[in-house]
Structures are given as C-alpha cells and as structure tokens.
Design an enzyme around this catalytic site. Structure first.
Site, PDB file in Angstrom:
ATOM      1  N   GLN A  68     -25.593  26.877 -14.315  1.00 21.93           N
ATOM      2  CA  GLN A  68     -24.709  27.338 -15.380  1.00 21.93           C
ATOM      3  C   GLN A  68     -25.397  28.459 -16.164  1.00 21.93           C
ATOM      4  O   GLN A  68     -26.602  28.462 -16.333  1.00 21.93           O
ATOM      5  CB  GLN A  68     -24.345  26.185 -16.334  1.00 21.93           C
ATOM      6  CG  GLN A  68     -23.558  25.082 -15.686  1.00 21.93           C
ATOM      7  CD  GLN A  68     -24.459  24.012 -15.085  1.00 21.93           C
ATOM      8  OE1 GLN A  68     -25.655  24.203 -14.892  1.00 21.93           O
ATOM      9  NE2 GLN A  68     -23.867  22.880 -14.759  1.00 21.93           N
ATOM     10  N   GLU A  69     -24.599  29.364 -16.643  1.00 20.73           N
ATOM     11  CA  GLU A  69     -25.140  30.546 -17.317  1.00 20.73           C
ATOM     12  C   GLU A  69     -26.091  30.199 -18.457  1.00 20.73           C
ATOM     13  O   GLU A  69     -27.153  30.811 -18.605  1.00 20.73           O
ATOM     14  CB  GLU A  69     -24.001  31.434 -17.824  1.00 20.73           C
ATOM     15  CG  GLU A  69     -24.480  32.769 -18.315  1.00 20.73           C
ATOM     16  CD  GLU A  69     -23.350  33.737 -18.598  1.00 20.73           C
ATOM     17  OE1 GLU A  69     -23.649  34.812 -19.153  1.00 20.73           O
ATOM     18  OE2 GLU A  69     -22.184  33.431 -18.278  1.00 20.73           O
TER      19      GLU A  69
END
Length: 182
Positions: A68-69
C-alpha cells in the site's frame, strides 16, 4: 522441490531478500507458497511478513513488504544488507502497469540498493489476459536498467509455476557477482 521452511540452518549460504511491489500483486501468496508448498489465503499485508526457507542448500530470509502506498515509504528501513530484490507485479492488471513502472523506478533510486540484483516476478500468469514477459519487459523498461543484474520470471502463486525459477535467478546472480569479484 528442495524448498522447506527452516527454523535452524546449518548451511553456509545465507541470503536476505526483499519482496516488494504494488498491493494486490500476490507477494504474500507467493511467499507462503514457498514456505508451505500450498496456496494459503492471504490478507493485505499492513507492514511486513518475514520467513526463512532453505532452497538448494541456501537459506533465504524473505521480507514480504506491504505494497500500500502509505507503507512503501517504510521499505527503505529494510534495505540494509539485501542480496536480492523480488519485484512482484500482477501481470493480469493492465491498469496498474504504469504505476508499477513508476514504483520500480523509485526503488532503483535508493542508494542502499545500488547494484542489488533484481528479479521482476510477473505473477498471475495463470489468469486470462495476463501480460507476457516480453510485453512486461517493454512496459517496465527493463532493458534500460543499468548497473545491476536484472531479469524477469513469469510465475503463478496459485499453480506454483516459476516460483523456484525466481529463486534460481537470485542464486545465479549471486554466483555471477562472486565470480566477477575474483
């Protein structure tokens, strides 16, 4: 096929590698396929998973990093003494290939990883519409990577196809680097 989970290791070859890529690319499923030989249900990794396996008389400590970012900025804290990178992509996700290419470019800029060999793991090859390796090479601009050994390996975490070949590439790169040092 010569791969097993390991609690104690008495061999002489130990490799620390990171498995990184966008969320949903199949990193955790790939890792636990290596550990158990079976498909396990995976949930999104919110930090990291770490497992040690023995393969061909080599101990691999694999750090599966959440994709995830908001987690990616933490990856750099795990790059010290890394001997190889498995960059996993979902080869059936045409919509995110540009994002994967940008992430790979960012990854290659980290000073801690200069010269570290990379295997692009084109996962989910078992799915209809999966991009072929030659197309991924072009889309990720792999031929433009310099200063490190780099290759691509098609895999399927579901069927197990190609997973051990990705580890074989890390071993081949390691041997090449040791041979070139003299």
């Amino acid at each position: 096929m010569g791969c097993s989970a390991s609690k104690t290791y008495r061999g002489g070859n130990s490799l620390r590698i990171v498995m990184v890529g966008l969320d949903g690319s199949g990193k955790t499923t790939l890792m636990y396929r290596l550990v158990t030989g079976e498909v396990t249900e995976a949930t999104p990794t919110l930090g990291f998973n770490v497992e040690t396996i023995t393969y061909k008389d080599n101990e691999f400590t694999i750090w599966d990093m959440g994709g995830q970012e908001n987690i990616r900025r933490l990856w750099r804290h795990y790059f010290l003494r890394i001997r190889g990178i498995l960059f996993v992509i979902d080869s059936a996700d045409n919509d995110r290939i540009d994002e994967a290419q940008e992430l790979l470019d960012e990854l290659l800029q980290h000073n801690e990883l200069l010269g570290t060999p990379i295997v692009v793991v084109a996962n989910k090859q078992d799915l209809d519409g999966a991009m072929k390796e030659k197309d991924i090479v072009e889309l990720l601009e792999l031929k433009h990577i310099s200063g490190r050994l780099c290759t691509i390996q098609g895999t399927s975490a579901i069927t197990g196809a190609g997973i051990h070949k990705a580890l074989d590439n890390i071993l081949r790169f390691r041997h090449h680097m040791e041979s070139s040092r003299g």
